[in-house]
Design a protein around this motif. Structure first.
Motif, PDB file in Angstrom:
ATOM      1  N   LYS A 172       0.838  -1.203   0.000  1.00 16.73           N
ATOM      2  CA  LYS A 172       0.000   0.000   0.000  1.00 16.73           C
ATOM      3  C   LYS A 172       0.875   1.255   0.000  1.00 16.73           C
ATOM      4  O   LYS A 172       1.881   1.316   0.705  1.00 16.73           O
ATOM      5  N   VAL A 173       0.503   2.225  -0.817  1.00 15.50           N
ATOM      6  CA  VAL A 173       1.195   3.520  -0.757  1.00 15.50           C
ATOM      7  C   VAL A 173       0.956   4.073   0.644  1.00 15.50           C
ATOM      8  O   VAL A 173      -0.189   4.271   1.050  1.00 15.50           O
ATOM      9  N   PRO A 174       2.028   4.311   1.414  1.00 20.47           N
ATOM     10  CA  PRO A 174       1.855   4.631   2.841  1.00 20.47           C
ATOM     11  C   PRO A 174       1.228   5.989   3.124  1.00 20.47           C
ATOM     12  O   PRO A 174       1.585   6.992   2.518  1.00 20.47           O
ATOM     13  N   GLU A 175       0.286   5.966   4.055  1.00 18.31           N
ATOM     14  CA  GLU A 175      -0.281   7.197   4.590  1.00 18.31           C
ATOM     15  C   GLU A 175       0.154   7.397   6.034  1.00 18.31           C
ATOM     16  O   GLU A 175       0.150   8.524   6.532  1.00 18.31           O
ATOM     17  N   THR A 176       0.532   6.300   6.704  1.00 22.20           N
ATOM     18  CA  THR A 176       0.981   6.362   8.099  1.00 22.20           C
ATOM     19  C   THR A 176       2.411   5.861   8.199  1.00 22.20           C
ATOM     20  O   THR A 176       2.919   5.193   7.279  1.00 22.20           O
ATOM     21  N   TYR A 177       3.052   6.165   9.327  1.00 26.55           N
ATOM     22  CA  TYR A 177       4.415   5.676   9.529  1.00 26.55           C
ATOM     23  C   TYR A 177       4.457   4.152   9.547  1.00 26.55           C
ATOM     24  O   TYR A 177       5.371   3.539   8.987  1.00 26.55           O
ATOM     25  N   GLU A 178       3.480   3.518  10.172  1.00 22.70           N
ATOM     26  CA  GLU A 178       3.441   2.058  10.237  1.00 22.70           C
ATOM     27  C   GLU A 178       3.399   1.448   8.842  1.00 22.70           C
ATOM     28  O   GLU A 178       4.074   0.436   8.565  1.00 22.70           O
ATOM     29  N   GLU A 179       2.656   2.086   7.939  1.00 23.65           N
ATOM     30  CA  GLU A 179       2.582   1.593   6.554  1.00 23.65           C
ATOM     31  C   GLU A 179       3.897   1.830   5.819  1.00 23.65           C
ATOM     32  O   GLU A 179       4.310   0.998   4.997  1.00 23.65           O
ATOM     33  N   LEU A 180       4.570   2.937   6.114  1.00 25.23           N
ATOM     34  CA  LEU A 180       5.869   3.211   5.502  1.00 25.23           C
ATOM     35  C   LEU A 180       6.896   2.174   5.944  1.00 25.23           C
ATOM     36  O   LEU A 180       7.668   1.658   5.128  1.00 25.23           O
ATOM     37  N   LEU A 181       6.912   1.859   7.231  1.00 23.14           N
ATOM     38  CA  LEU A 181       7.853   0.870   7.752  1.00 23.14           C
ATOM     39  C   LEU A 181       7.579  -0.511   7.152  1.00 23.14           C
ATOM     40  O   LEU A 181       8.516  -1.231   6.769  1.00 23.14           O
ATOM     41  N   ALA A 182       6.318  -0.855   7.042  1.00 23.37           N
ATOM     42  CA  ALA A 182       5.960  -2.141   6.451  1.00 23.37           C
ATOM     43  C   ALA A 182       6.406  -2.211   4.991  1.00 23.37           C
ATOM     44  O   ALA A 182       6.926  -3.251   4.541  1.00 23.37           O
ATOM     45  N   ALA A 183       6.233  -1.131   4.267  1.00 20.75           N
ATOM     46  CA  ALA A 183       6.662  -1.087   2.867  1.00 20.75           C
ATOM     47  C   ALA A 183       8.177  -1.236   2.769  1.00 20.75           C
ATOM     48  O   ALA A 183       8.692  -1.949   1.894  1.00 20.75           O
ATOM     49  N   ALA A 184       8.912  -0.562   3.667  1.00 20.71           N
ATOM     50  CA  ALA A 184      10.374  -0.628   3.653  1.00 20.71           C
ATOM     51  C   ALA A 184      10.866  -2.063   3.811  1.00 20.71           C
ATOM     52  O   ALA A 184      11.833  -2.486   3.151  1.00 20.71           O
ATOM     53  N   LYS A 185      10.210  -2.819   4.668  1.00 18.39           N
ATOM     54  CA  LYS A 185      10.611  -4.210   4.898  1.00 18.39           C
ATOM     55  C   LYS A 185      10.407  -5.059   3.646  1.00 18.39           C
ATOM     56  O   LYS A 185      11.258  -5.887   3.295  1.00 18.39           O
ATOM     57  N   VAL A 186       9.297  -4.846   2.959  1.00 14.69           N
ATOM     58  CA  VAL A 186       9.025  -5.599   1.729  1.00 14.69           C
ATOM     59  C   VAL A 186      10.009  -5.211   0.635  1.00 14.69           C
ATOM     60  O   VAL A 186      10.579  -6.078  -0.050  1.00 14.69           O
ATOM     61  N   PHE A 187      10.216  -3.925   0.454  1.00 15.67           N
ATOM     62  CA  PHE A 187      11.136  -3.480  -0.593  1.00 15.67           C
ATOM     63  C   PHE A 187      12.568  -3.946  -0.322  1.00 15.67           C
ATOM     64  O   PHE A 187      13.284  -4.346  -1.241  1.00 15.67           O
ATOM     65  N   LYS A 188      12.987  -3.919   0.929  1.00 20.20           N
ATOM     66  CA  LYS A 188      14.325  -4.375   1.288  1.00 20.20           C
ATOM     67  C   LYS A 188      14.493  -5.848   0.912  1.00 20.20           C
ATOM     68  O   LYS A 188      15.536  -6.247   0.370  1.00 20.20           O
ATOM     69  N   ALA A 189      13.483  -6.650   1.172  1.00 23.34           N
ATOM     70  CA  ALA A 189      13.540  -8.082   0.858  1.00 23.34           C
ATOM     71  C   ALA A 189      13.636  -8.331  -0.643  1.00 23.34           C
ATOM     72  O   ALA A 189      14.101  -9.394  -1.077  1.00 23.34           O
ATOM     73  N   ASN A 190      13.223  -7.344  -1.430  1.00 20.34           N
ATOM     74  CA  ASN A 190      13.247  -7.484  -2.892  1.00 20.34           C
ATOM     75  C   ASN A 190      14.294  -6.579  -3.552  1.00 20.34           C
ATOM     76  O   ASN A 190      14.221  -6.324  -4.760  1.00 20.34           O
ATOM     77  N   ASN A 191      15.249  -6.106  -2.734  1.00 27.96           N
ATOM     78  CA  ASN A 191      16.364  -5.280  -3.239  1.00 27.96           C
ATOM     79  C   ASN A 191      15.903  -4.010  -3.949  1.00 27.96           C
ATOM     80  O   ASN A 191      16.484  -3.599  -4.962  1.00 27.96           O
ATOM     81  N   VAL A 192      14.852  -3.395  -3.418  1.00 25.00           N
ATOM     82  CA  VAL A 192      14.361  -2.121  -3.939  1.00 25.00           C
ATOM     83  C   VAL A 192      14.550  -1.063  -2.861  1.00 25.00           C
ATOM     84  O   VAL A 192      14.217  -1.297  -1.691  1.00 25.00           O
ATOM     85  N   VAL A 193      15.081   0.087  -3.233  1.00 27.41           N
ATOM     86  CA  VAL A 193      15.244   1.192  -2.284  1.00 27.41           C
ATOM     87  C   VAL A 193      13.871   1.812  -2.002  1.00 27.41           C
ATOM     88  O   VAL A 193      13.111   2.082  -2.929  1.00 27.41           O
ATOM     89  N   THR A 194      13.565   2.015  -0.725  1.00 25.54           N
ATOM     90  CA  THR A 194      12.269   2.623  -0.383  1.00 25.54           C
ATOM     91  C   THR A 194      12.294   4.126  -0.636  1.00 25.54           C
ATOM     92  O   THR A 194      11.446   4.661  -1.348  1.00 25.54           O
ATOM     93  N   ILE A 195      13.263   4.831  -0.030  1.00 27.18           N
ATOM     94  CA  ILE A 195      13.354   6.290  -0.195  1.00 27.18           C
ATOM     95  C   ILE A 195      14.731   6.645  -0.756  1.00 27.18           C
ATOM     96  O   ILE A 195      15.753   6.467  -0.080  1.00 27.18           O
ATOM     97  N   ALA A 196      14.770   7.145  -1.979  1.00 25.20           N
ATOM     98  CA  ALA A 196      16.029   7.566  -2.597  1.00 25.20           C
ATOM     99  C   ALA A 196      16.515   8.842  -1.930  1.00 25.20           C
ATOM    100  O   ALA A 196      15.780   9.827  -1.847  1.00 25.20           O
TER     101      ALA A 196
END
Length: 434
Positions: A172-196
């Motif tokens: 989900k495109v994050p609206e809350t910090y919890e959603e941003l952190l969750a996204a970061a974990k998924v992207f990290k597992a797939n070798n994608v940078v969350t925030i350039a």
């Protein structure tokens, strides 16, 4: 001799009479200034090449001269630091341009010295301008009972995102910090940078400065500067701990310490990062990139443990457009200055800014071709989004230069793992104390 004198006198009276008739029958220019002839306004800007670097200002000036052909614009420009230095020198010699761009702090000093035109009467005479500009942006340039300037442009910053990457990894495109952190974990597992991000340019912390406003920055800053409060307080520490948590969970590039801001932008525009900390000045670049159709813009996450209103948009006045107080000594020039300000802050002026994909200072009522300019349409949509309160200012613009520099350095110090959150905040307090 007497008859000869009478003939000459009658001839003179006839010539004067014909001249007067010709004057009365001359066509009137409805857009003319109130002066008896052409008026020249000098305008000085903070870039060396206004046409190339500030195309919307150049375009507004061209349209203005078409509408008011008897008002000529003498346009000059210089790089920001050189321009500010030049304006300060000209203020000392009493030879300021009629209209010019200026940084907020020196503009305020010029106002206090009586060098700037008070625009209070202008706003009263042009209620549509007052209604069109966010009230916070107007009040930013009030001091000592005077309206010493009006916002030249809006500083709009936050997090750009590439919806295609969020969709690809079912995040989900994050609206809350919890959603941003969750996204970061998924992207990290797939070798994608969350925030350039690129910490070689420490000024590039805009989204995190926006987050700071959601922890009560403007409620605390006066007490911090007076010594009653500190940057290292429980609320600010919560945010800095979250920045550290994002680092631990791989939200930033592994080589963030060696990247520049411009490399971070490229990382995002080629699709290698899900988000980018930047502002709407990147609109055209993103519009011309492979991710244009899937790019979006957000004000950044809200926080469940934040302070006060969490829906704070970082859309603030960047710097004012001001006028010399001396223009009021010349009624025709004063009239021309008022006409220029009225045009600049009109929907006509906003349309020129829209044509150049710059965020208008006034609320733009025109339409944007979403198919042709999807990224710019997204920006305009966010600016007009209901329910969001605009911040008073960007936090690093209301503190001393030394404190601002340390604030940015401390944020990047945590992102790079150089400082612990408490240490990063202590370093800012040390600058405040000096």
């Amino acid at each position: 001799m007497k008859n000869r004198f009478s003939i000459i006198l009658m001839a003179c009276l006839l010539i004067l009479s014909l001249a007067a008739c010709g004057s009365n029958n001359a066509p009137k220019n409805e857009n003319a200034s109130s002066g008896s002839g052409p008026i020249t306004l000098s305008i000085a800007m903070h870039v060396a090449n206004v046409k190339e670097q500030e195309p919307y200002m150049y375009g507004i000036i061209q349209k203005f001269q078409e509408k008011f052909p008897d008002i000529k614009i003498d346009l000059t420009g210089a790089e920001t630091q050189e321009h500010v230095k030049k304006m300060k020198m000209m203020s000392q010699s009493g030879n300021l341009p009629d209209i010019f761009w200026m940084l907020p702090a020196p503009a305020k000093e010029m106002n206090q010295a009586g060098l700037l035109l008070d625009l209070t009467d202008f706003l009263k005479s042009n209620p549509e301008v007052t209604a069109g500009i966010d009230s916070q942006m107007v009040s930013d340039y009030q001091d000592g009972g005077k309206q010493f300037g009006l916002p030249y442009q809006a500083l709009v910053t936050g997090l750009w995102y590439n919806k295609a990457l969020f969709d690809q990894y079912k995040v989900k495109v994050p609206e809350t910090y919890e959603e941003l952190l969750a996204a970061a974990k998924v992207f990290k597992a797939n070798n994608v940078v969350t925030i350039a991000k690129g910490s070689k340019d420490t000024f590039s912390t805009w989204a995190f400065l926006g987050m700071l406003t959601r922890y009560g920055f403007f409620d605390k800053i006066a007490d911090i500067e007076s010594g009653k409060e500190k940057f290292n307080n429980p609320d600010f520490l919560k945010l800095f701990n979250k920045i550290d948590e994002l680092r631990v969970n791989g939200a930033f590039p592994e080589n963030v310490s060696t990247l520049s801001y411009f490399q971070a932008v490229e990382m995002f525009t080629v699709g290698k990062a899900a988000m980018l900390d930047a502002g709407v000045w990147e609109t055209k670049k993103i519009e011309g990139s492979p991710i244009a159709k899937t790019a979006g813009f957000s004000w950044g996450p809200t926080f469940s443990d934040g302070v006060g209103n969490q829906k704070i948009a970082m859309a603030v006045a960047a710097a004012p457009l001001v006028a010399s107080a001396k223009v009021k000594d010349d009624p025709a020039k004063y009239d021309a200055v008022q006409k220029f300000f009225a045009f600049f802050y009109s929907q006509e002026g906003a349309a020129v800014m829209a044509e150049n994909e710059a965020p208008p200072v006034v609320k733009y009522t025109g339409t944007v071709d979403k198919e042709k300019y999807p990224v710019y349409a997204e920006v305009i949509s966010k600016l007009n989004e209901p329910g969001w309160e605009r911040a008073k200012a960007q936090p690093d613009l209301v503190v001393s230069e030394a404190v601002a520099n340390q604030l940015n350095d401390s944020i990047y110090g945590v992102i790079n793992g150089i400082y612990k959150p408490e240490q990063a905040l202590d370093l800012i307090d040390q600058k405040v104390a000096k």
